[in-house]
Scaffold this motif. Structure first.
Motif, PDB file in Angstrom:
ATOM      1  N   CYS A   1      -3.166  -3.321  -3.982  1.00  0.00           N
ATOM      2  CA  CYS A   1      -1.826  -3.763  -4.529  1.00  0.00           C
ATOM      3  C   CYS A   1      -1.159  -4.877  -3.056  1.00  0.00           C
ATOM      4  O   CYS A   1      -1.248  -3.891  -2.217  1.00  0.00           O
ATOM      5  CB  CYS A   1      -1.480  -2.075  -4.839  1.00  0.00           C
ATOM      6  SG  CYS A   1       0.065  -2.525  -4.931  1.00  0.00           S
TER       7      CYS A   1
ATOM      8  N   CYS B   1       1.975  -1.689  -2.490  1.00  0.00           N
ATOM      9  CA  CYS B   1       1.961  -0.404  -1.722  1.00  0.00           C
ATOM     10  C   CYS B   1       0.237  -0.551  -1.184  1.00  0.00           C
ATOM     11  O   CYS B   1       0.006  -0.048   0.093  1.00  0.00           O
ATOM     12  CB  CYS B   1       1.695   0.579  -2.311  1.00  0.00           C
ATOM     13  SG  CYS B   1       0.292   1.204  -3.270  1.00  0.00           S
TER      14      CYS B   1
ATOM     15  N   ASN C   1      -2.634  -0.363  -2.600  1.00  0.00           N
ATOM     16  CA  ASN C   1      -3.582   1.037  -2.828  1.00  0.00           C
ATOM     17  C   ASN C   1      -4.832  -0.201  -2.911  1.00  0.00           C
ATOM     18  O   ASN C   1      -5.011  -1.351  -3.980  1.00  0.00           O
ATOM     19  CB  ASN C   1      -2.795   1.523  -4.087  1.00  0.00           C
ATOM     20  CG  ASN C   1      -3.858   2.260  -5.168  1.00  0.00           C
ATOM     21  OD1 ASN C   1      -5.144   2.371  -4.648  1.00  0.00           O
ATOM     22  ND2 ASN C   1      -3.922   1.730  -6.743  1.00  0.00           N
TER      23      ASN C   1
ATOM     24  N   CYS D   1      -0.073  -1.621 -10.036  1.00  0.00           N
ATOM     25  CA  CYS D   1      -0.664   0.169  -9.548  1.00  0.00           C
ATOM     26  C   CYS D   1      -0.317   1.209 -10.411  1.00  0.00           C
ATOM     27  O   CYS D   1       0.749   1.490 -10.392  1.00  0.00           O
ATOM     28  CB  CYS D   1      -0.033  -0.112  -8.545  1.00  0.00           C
ATOM     29  SG  CYS D   1      -0.541   0.679  -6.527  1.00  0.00           S
TER      30      CYS D   1
ATOM     31  N   CYS E   1       1.435   3.132  -6.698  1.00  0.00           N
ATOM     32  CA  CYS E   1       2.973   2.624  -6.371  1.00  0.00           C
ATOM     33  C   CYS E   1       3.710   2.469  -7.889  1.00  0.00           C
ATOM     34  O   CYS E   1       5.219   2.478  -7.894  1.00  0.00           O
ATOM     35  CB  CYS E   1       3.464   1.722  -5.822  1.00  0.00           C
ATOM     36  SG  CYS E   1       3.294  -0.163  -6.044  1.00  0.00           S
TER      37      CYS E   1
HETATM   38 ZN   LIG Z   1       0.632  -0.278  -5.129  1.00  0.00          ZN
END
Ligand SMILES: [Zn+2]
Length: 717
Positions: free
Chosen positions: A147, A150, A152, A160, A163
């Motif tokens: 992501c 964030c 991820n 995502c 987030c």
């Molecule tokens: Zn994210």
């Protein structure tokens, strides 16, 4: 009551054939649509009720890959499943079609080609990820990566889940194809776009005029206003995929029509299919091509943009270039969301109950009634098992069931099961009941005409309460000896009222209504007798009744406790394990990390969420609280249950911090709580507030406290 000669076309959102129907779906679109249609039929109006499965799109191909089968197999299974579920809960569709049928493909292609030939569509070149190994373009959901917001590592191509950010798939870091696991390349591709913005002015005018003709719901109007304020953008009509309606042009292999474009046309193709089934192939045109048709589209709020903006724009575009014109929706009475025990329904989090499972526990009328009385008409509503139980027990069984039962029992005991004679001169009390029949019939009708289903059902239930009072105050058990004529009149009017109730309740609880109709030994159905006959006293003196049966069985506490207990059990599949996390979530963005139990070290950038005003913030009541006692919740790895004082009162608060604190370490500590949060039920315990906490680099949660010792109850601002 207003008379209405025009045809009424009712559609309900096509459910996506990738999962089961849950209570939220039912309360959002299908139940209100069914009640409305049943009422219109009872009013003897020319109404058809159209629905079907939406069977294309990427989520279905992903399910097919997961199950190692074909998309066709997935939709075949889900279509039949959902169709059966709808039948079980009494949805009275005239047709329930499917968008994978050739008839639908033809309809969608016809629209696309008309737009293409008249140069309404815009062709654009763009770059898209391509899997070299599989030789396929990758729709967003087929790309995974890190992501950009964030970090991820398992972020989806367009969004995502951790987030909640949306982005362009090309912004994703380290993208991988979900098909081969390889790094995809970017390739040029061409797609057609529908220029939605060109229709904005006319759409705004259409909404304004429609709303003047028949009031639209405020939640729908304000959602549309939001879209208009954002300015409508071109929407891609095609995409690179092999499951869907193929683009009907040479040189556009492996491209299909985008689901948003063709699914709404499913209403038209489903109506065509219905026409064929009833043996009048052109009958569908009498509904769709007549500008006087009243077209009501029932949907949930997530579908507002498609039914109030996109679909009308497509129909406008068609009408501009064709002799035969389609009718636009007259009204789109979208409902808000129904939540389940304080939280959103979530398939991935295993939270909620689908209609099938519900109906294996309770008869459909109970579900229909409780959902109607709790319908998310203007704002989100919540389904709670305890509420359900008390509605069924107090309203259906103790009030309605009791009135029917005591009347029948009395008539069988004292009048040989025949309708007793009615006096020519009615008393004032009798007159009041008779007037109430008229009043209820017309008031509930008015409410139904303006899509206020809860109001209509409440109004009819009020008549039941009035009738019970009438029975009580007339004391037929006394008059049967002292004044038999008056007693006979009382029971006659009670029976007439039961007939009225059977007709008025039919749209809401059709099977109970039909059973009452049988007990009254009447021919046909309540709906055939018709709404406008509801308040007339049609039962003849001496008419023989059938013996009474129990209409609604009460729900035992034990049954509800069992359900709540089962809900609290974590599932065995760890990937879908649901552990409610009530605490500490306002401060960081870690909620979803907690749910999947894979904390990331990077907090999301501050200020990334939607801006709120100081007034929004003031709605949150933050208080200093002191922890009085604290204990682990049995069988939960994460939840602690604590008693706190907020000065004026004690509260029970659950917090998902058992992995970070021992209960004994928390007793006596000062914390900050959100004091005006709606109570939520977690693992069978109520949480009456939320504790604030933040996560450190390692994902450890630390509760928020004050710099110096403060009095419990102090306001945090
Ligand atoms: Zn994210």
């Amino acid at each position: 009551m207003k008379s209405l000669d025009k045809k009424i076309l009712v559609t309900a959102a096509l459910p996506y054939a990738n999962g089961k129907i849950h209570l939220g779906h039912l309360a959002g679109a299908y139940l209100p649509a069914d009640i409305y249609v049943r009422y219109q039929r009872s009013m003897k109006r020319d109404v058809i009720f159209i629905c079907g499965s939406d069977e294309h799109g990427v989520p279905i191909t992903i399910t097919a890959e997961k199950e190692n089968t074909t998309p066709q197999n997935v939709v075949d299974r889900v279509h039949l499943q959902n169709k059966a579920t709808f039948e079980k809960c009494g949805m009275s569709f005239d047709n329930y079609s499917r968008t994978s049928l050739p008839l639908h493909h033809e309809t969608a292609k016809e629209f696309f080609l008309a737009f293409f030939k008249n140069q309404i569509l815009v062709e654009k070149k763009e770059q898209q990820y391509f899997d070299e190994k599989k030789q396929k373009f990758l729709p967003d959901r087929y790309v995974e990566g890190i992501c950009p917001v964030c970090a991820n590592p398992e972020a989806r191509g367009d969004q995502c889940e951790k987030c909640g950010s949306y982005y362009n798939s090309t912004e994703l870091k380290n993208p991988k194809s979900k098909l081969s696991g390889e790094t995809p390349t970017l390739r040029d591709t061409t797609h057609f776009y529908f220029p939605l913005g060109n229709y904005q002015k006319r759409l705004e005018e259409y909404l304004k005029v429609s709303n003047e003709r028949e009031k639209w719901k405020d939640n729908v109007l304000s959602a549309c206003k939001g879209w208009f304020n954002d300015v409508l953008r071109d929407r891609a009509v095609t995409r690179d995929l092999d499951w869907g309606v193929p683009v009907p042009l040479d040189g556009y292999d492996n491209k299909v029509l985008y689901v948003w474009f063709e699914a709404v046309l499913g209403y038209i193709s489903s109506t065509k299919e219905w026409s064929k089934k009833v043996g009048k192939e052109n009958l569908w045109k009498e509904y769709w091509h007549d500008e006087n048709t009243k077209y009501v589209a029932f949907i949930g709020k997530d579908n507002i943009v498609f039914h109030c903006i996109v679909f009308p724009a497509m129909l406008m575009a068609w009408n501009d270039i064709n002799e035969t014109k389609y009718v636009l929706p007259t009204n789109v009475p979208a409902n808000e969301f129904l939540n389940f025990e304080g939280q959103k329904f979530s398939k991935s989090k295993n939270w909620g109950i689908d209609v099938d499972d519900f109906l294996s526990l309770f008869p459909p009328d109970l579900l229909r009634y409780s959902l109607t009385m709790n319908m998310p008409e203007g704002k989100d509503a919540d389904f709670y098992w305890k509420d359900f139980q008390s509605r069924v027990n107090n309203e259906l069984a103790d009030t309605f069931g009791n009135f029917v039962n005591r009347t029948f029992t009395f008539v069988f005991k004292n009048f040989e099961g025949k309708v007793p004679p009615v006096s020519d001169a009615l008393s004032m009390v009798d007159d009041m009941l008779v007037n109430h029949l008229d009043w209820t019939t017309s008031r509930s009708s008015d409410a139904l005409e303006k899509y206020s289903f809860r109001e209509a059902a409440s109004c009819i239930m009020e008549l039941v309460r009035v009738s019970n009072k009438y029975f009580d105050s007339n004391e037929p058990w006394v008059t049967v000896k002292k004044n038999p004529e008056q007693c006979a009149t009382t029971l006659n009017l009670c029976l007439q009222t039961i007939r009225t109730l059977s007709i008025l309740f039919e749209p809401f609880i059709p099977s109970a209504s039909q059973r009452i109709w049988k007990m009254l030994n009447l021919k046909g159905t309540p709906s055939e007798a018709g709404w406008e006959s509801a308040s007339k006293r049609y039962l003849e003196v001496g008419h023989i009744l059938n013996s009474p049966e129990i209409l609604f069985i009460k729900i035992e506490d034990e049954t509800i406790e069992k359900i709540l207990h089962r809900m609290d059990q974590p599932t065995n599949d760890s990937s879908t394990e649901f552990t409610p996390i009530p605490s500490g979530l306002g401060v960081t963005n870690q909620r979803t990390n907690e749910l999947t139990n894979k904390p990331t070290n990077l907090p999301a950038a501050a200020g990334e969420k939607t801006k709120i005003t100081i007034d929004d913030f003031k709605k949150i009541e933050l208080r200093v609280a002191k922890i009085l006692s604290c204990e682990q919740i049995p069988k939960s790895k994460k939840l602690l249950k604590m008693k706190v004082t907020i000065g004026t009162e004690e509260r029970q608060i659950l917090a998902g911090i058992a992995e970070h604190y021992k209960p004994e370490d928390l007793i006596g500590k000062t914390i900050i709580v959100v004091a005006n949060l709606e109570p939520a039920k977690l693992m069978g315990n109520e949480s009456q507030g939320m504790m604030l906490a933040a996560s450190d680099d390692n994902g450890k949660l630390c509760f928020v406290t004050t710099e110096k010792e403060m009095q419990a109850g102090s306001v945090v601002k």
